[in-house]
Write a protein that holds these residues in place. Sequence first.
Motif: not given
Length: 277
Positions: A41-49
């Motif tokens: 979830e942490w990776t997914k959150l910061w993968s977009v602007r």
Amino acid sequence: MRTTTPQAPGGGVPVPRRATDSRGAREFGSLSGFAGAVASEWTKLWSVRAPYLCLLGGLAVTAVFTFYYASIARINAHPVEPVGNAAASSAVLTQFAVVVLATVAVTSEYANGSVRASLLRVPRRSRVLAAKALVAAVVAFGAGLGYAVVGAAVAWGAFGGRASLDAGTEAGQILGVGLYLAFAAVTTTGVAFATRHPAGALSILIALLWALPSVLLGLGGPELAAVNDYLPHGAGDHFLRAGVETPYGAGTAVALVAAWAAAAHLAGLYVLRRRDA
């Protein structure tokens, strides 16, 4: 029904199916463990602007609001108050930075269908929801700390001597803003899972966190004000602001905001288990 036992490569000793199954379960369990879910979830959150834009927007709102708040206090010669009250008051607006962030983190997966992959990777629905809520809460808590520090710094100059600075009081208010925004993020995550649509989630959250309190306080009267005291922001304001009279203590205020967050979390979990993806 007869079961077959797989043969080892090269015709060696047969490998019991139970052993291979248990090993696969352990490997799958390690992939779908709570730590893995949180990391995902942490990776997914910061993968977009979107998160960056939300947090920067909250910072800009903090700076503008606290400058305005302190300037009005100086111009109208208000009584001296803790400088942290400016940042605490700005939470009524800055909370929507984390509300939008958490809403997008949930509803975007339903919009593009990636929620199916998330639920396949982490089959336990409670774990999926808890991981998203924890990530959103950690980000919101950190953002709240930053907003409170920046807001106090901006307000200190704009107050022009009409504010007091006590290290203990200020530290408590900084932590309070972070805690309140963390609860707002958990509340948002639950509502977003319950509605699965950004418009529906934001409509509910705007009504609960801003519109309804504004109407109750705008209409006036002790009865309506008492109702607002038990809404999320009304309760939050009682442990954020210092030097003002409150109908109950800070501990009760924190418990009330936490109860709203827990109720939203359980509502989201109920819908997630009933309707799945």
